[in-house]
Scaffold this motif. Structure first.
Motif, mmCIF file in Angstrom:
data_model
loop_
_atom_site.group_PDB
_atom_site.id
_atom_site.type_symbol
_atom_site.label_atom_id
_atom_site.label_comp_id
_atom_site.label_asym_id
_atom_site.label_seq_id
_atom_site.Cartn_x
_atom_site.Cartn_y
_atom_site.Cartn_z
ATOM 1 N N ILE A 55 0.827 -1.208 0.000
ATOM 2 C CA ILE A 55 0.000 0.000 0.000
ATOM 3 C C ILE A 55 0.863 1.260 0.000
ATOM 4 C CG2 ILE A 55 -1.638 1.353 1.382
ATOM 5 C CD1 ILE A 55 -2.843 -1.328 2.309
ATOM 6 N N SER A 56 1.968 1.236 0.734
ATOM 7 C CA SER A 56 2.810 2.414 0.889
ATOM 8 C C SER A 56 3.848 2.568 -0.217
ATOM 9 C CB SER A 56 3.524 2.370 2.241
ATOM 10 O OG SER A 56 4.398 1.247 2.309
ATOM 11 N N GLY A 57 3.924 1.578 -1.127
ATOM 12 C CA GLY A 57 4.913 1.652 -2.194
ATOM 13 C C GLY A 57 6.309 1.273 -1.752
ATOM 14 N N ASN A 58 6.400 0.492 -0.671
ATOM 15 C CA ASN A 58 7.705 0.076 -0.157
ATOM 16 C C ASN A 58 7.985 -1.403 -0.397
ATOM 17 O OD1 ASN A 58 9.051 2.376 1.510
ATOM 18 N ND2 ASN A 58 6.887 2.493 2.010
ATOM 19 N N SER A 59 7.249 -2.021 -1.299
ATOM 20 C CA SER A 59 7.489 -3.431 -1.602
ATOM 21 C C SER A 59 8.562 -3.550 -2.683
ATOM 22 C CB SER A 59 6.201 -4.101 -2.083
ATOM 23 O OG SER A 59 5.901 -3.718 -3.404
ATOM 24 N N GLU A 60 8.960 -4.781 -2.982
ATOM 25 C CA GLU A 60 9.957 -5.030 -4.017
ATOM 26 C C GLU A 60 9.338 -5.090 -5.412
ATOM 27 O OE1 GLU A 60 11.837 -8.650 -2.891
ATOM 28 O OE2 GLU A 60 12.863 -7.773 -1.150
ATOM 29 N N ASN A 61 8.023 -4.906 -5.480
ATOM 30 C CA ASN A 61 7.300 -5.024 -6.749
ATOM 31 C C ASN A 61 6.725 -3.664 -7.134
ATOM 32 O OD1 ASN A 61 6.483 -7.716 -4.937
ATOM 33 N ND2 ASN A 61 7.378 -8.131 -6.938
ATOM 34 N N PRO A 62 7.362 -2.956 -8.065
ATOM 35 C CA PRO A 62 6.931 -1.590 -8.397
ATOM 36 C C PRO A 62 5.514 -1.540 -8.971
ATOM 37 C CG PRO A 62 9.144 -2.052 -9.242
ATOM 38 C CD PRO A 62 8.566 -3.365 -8.805
ATOM 39 N N SER A 100 -2.869 -6.205 -6.124
ATOM 40 C CA SER A 100 -1.723 -6.941 -5.586
ATOM 41 C C SER A 100 -1.843 -8.445 -5.803
ATOM 42 C CB SER A 100 -1.587 -6.674 -4.083
ATOM 43 O OG SER A 100 -2.536 -7.446 -3.358
ATOM 44 N N GLY A 101 -0.729 -9.117 -5.534
ATOM 45 C CA GLY A 101 -0.726 -10.568 -5.494
ATOM 46 C C GLY A 101 -1.227 -11.070 -4.152
ATOM 47 N N GLY A 102 -1.222 -12.381 -4.010
ATOM 48 C CA GLY A 102 -1.743 -13.019 -2.808
ATOM 49 C C GLY A 102 -2.436 -14.306 -3.181
ATOM 50 N N ASP A 103 -3.686 -14.449 -2.787
ATOM 51 C CA ASP A 103 -4.463 -15.639 -3.121
ATOM 52 C C ASP A 103 -5.531 -15.281 -4.153
ATOM 53 O OD1 ASP A 103 -6.785 -17.658 -2.805
ATOM 54 O OD2 ASP A 103 -5.141 -18.595 -1.696
ATOM 55 N N ALA A 104 -5.460 -15.925 -5.312
ATOM 56 C CA ALA A 104 -6.343 -15.567 -6.432
ATOM 57 C C ALA A 104 -7.802 -15.896 -6.150
ATOM 58 C CB ALA A 104 -5.877 -16.265 -7.708
ATOM 59 N N LEU A 105 -8.077 -17.011 -5.474
ATOM 60 C CA LEU A 105 -9.468 -17.374 -5.214
ATOM 61 C C LEU A 105 -10.083 -16.497 -4.127
ATOM 62 C CD1 LEU A 105 -9.433 -21.272 -5.459
ATOM 63 C CD2 LEU A 105 -10.023 -19.580 -7.212
ATOM 64 N N TYR A 106 -9.274 -16.082 -3.161
ATOM 65 C CA TYR A 106 -9.752 -15.126 -2.156
ATOM 66 C C TYR A 106 -10.102 -13.805 -2.829
ATOM 67 C CZ TYR A 106 -9.878 -12.504 2.249
ATOM 68 O OH TYR A 106 -10.269 -11.729 3.313
ATOM 69 N N LEU A 107 -9.248 -13.362 -3.733
ATOM 70 C CA LEU A 107 -9.517 -12.139 -4.489
ATOM 71 C C LEU A 107 -10.757 -12.296 -5.353
ATOM 72 C CD1 LEU A 107 -8.740 -9.311 -5.471
ATOM 73 C CD2 LEU A 107 -7.182 -10.406 -7.119
ATOM 74 N N ASN A 108 -10.888 -13.436 -6.022
ATOM 75 C CA ASN A 108 -12.057 -13.695 -6.855
ATOM 76 C C ASN A 108 -13.346 -13.611 -6.038
ATOM 77 O OD1 ASN A 108 -13.451 -14.901 -9.320
ATOM 78 N ND2 ASN A 108 -13.864 -16.483 -7.809
ATOM 79 N N TYR A 109 -13.323 -14.221 -4.859
ATOM 80 C CA TYR A 109 -14.505 -14.214 -3.985
ATOM 81 C C TYR A 109 -14.930 -12.789 -3.648
ATOM 82 C CZ TYR A 109 -17.371 -14.934 0.190
ATOM 83 O OH TYR A 109 -18.396 -14.919 1.111
ATOM 84 N N TRP A 110 -13.967 -11.956 -3.275
ATOM 85 C CA TRP A 110 -14.310 -10.592 -2.874
ATOM 86 C C TRP A 110 -14.545 -9.671 -4.066
ATOM 87 C CZ3 TRP A 110 -16.382 -9.526 1.477
ATOM 88 C CH2 TRP A 110 -16.133 -10.353 2.577
#
Length: 222
Positions: A55-62, A100-110
């Motif tokens: 969220i803050s832009g401090n991850s390794e993924n631009p 963002s990444g994470g769990d695709a099915l959790y994202l799909n559900y929401w």
């Protein structure tokens, strides 16, 4: 909506150039909303520090830290408890969604429960997905990637594109994400399937698919 489906964010010049070419104006004049929801469903990335980093832009993924005019947060799990008039106009006027990444099915559900899935096809901006944020656009994700299990079971996703995605190909921290594993995964999918590494993205505009890459990828066709 224009789609830029990445494995690990906008992390090289080829993908960055593709993004700027999809926008109607420069990044510095474009507004963005980041969607961290998928992270909460995956034990490696959320909740906690890594969600804040995204969220803050401090991850390794631009993604968030590319120089947008403004960046807001859209949390899909909160939307069912908020009147649509409070969030839909904001989404419709935003230039870019950063998912963002994470769990695709959790994202799909929401995505579905919040109403975002129904809204996405009508949006005029750019959708930038990372890992699960890209995979969710497919008809299915494949059993290989099932982690969080939806109430109805299965591995169905949004189906807003006609192909599936195997991200993080040959990643040093994901020893099971080999080309051989991708080939076996693709054999269980009904339609086209792409295996892409972290230097690769898939651009989709009006149904036209283009692979943007400075790395390694493969299309498995039926």
């Amino acid at each position: 909506m224009k789609l830029l489906l990445t494995s690990a964010g906008v992390n090289n010049k080829s993908i960055h150039d593709a993004l700027t070419g999809m926008l109607d104006k420069p990044i510095a004049e474009s507004t963005a909303l980041c969607i961290p929801t998928a992270m909460y469903g995956h034990p490696w990335v959320g909740p906690g520090v890594r969600t804040w980093e995204f969220i803050s832009g401090n991850s390794e993924n631009p993604m968030v830290d590319l120089g947008w005019k403004s960046v807001g947060v859209l949390e899909l799990t909160a939307l069912p408890s908020i009147d649509e008039e409070r969030w839909m106009p904001l989404v419709k006027e935003t230039d870019v969604l950063l998912v963002s990444g994470g769990d695709a099915l959790y994202l799909n559900y929401w995505m579905k429960k919040s109403g975002m899935a129904e809204l996405l096809p009508s949006l005029k901006g750019v959708y930038v997905g990372m890992s699960a944020g890209s995979m969710v656009m497919a008809p299915r994700i494949g059993e290989f990637f099932v982690g969080w299990t939806p109430p109805q079971g299965g591995d169905d996703a949004l189906g807003l594109v006609d192909f599936s995605i195997f991200p993080h190909l040959d990643h040093e921290m994901l020893p099971h994400n080999t080309m051989a594993a991708a080939e076996k995964w693709a054999a269980g999918m009904e339609g086209p399937a792409y295996a892409i590494d972290d230097e690769t993205a898939i651009k989709v505009i009006d149904g036209e698919v283009e692979v943007i890459t400075a790395g390694n990828w493969r299309l498995f066709s039926k």
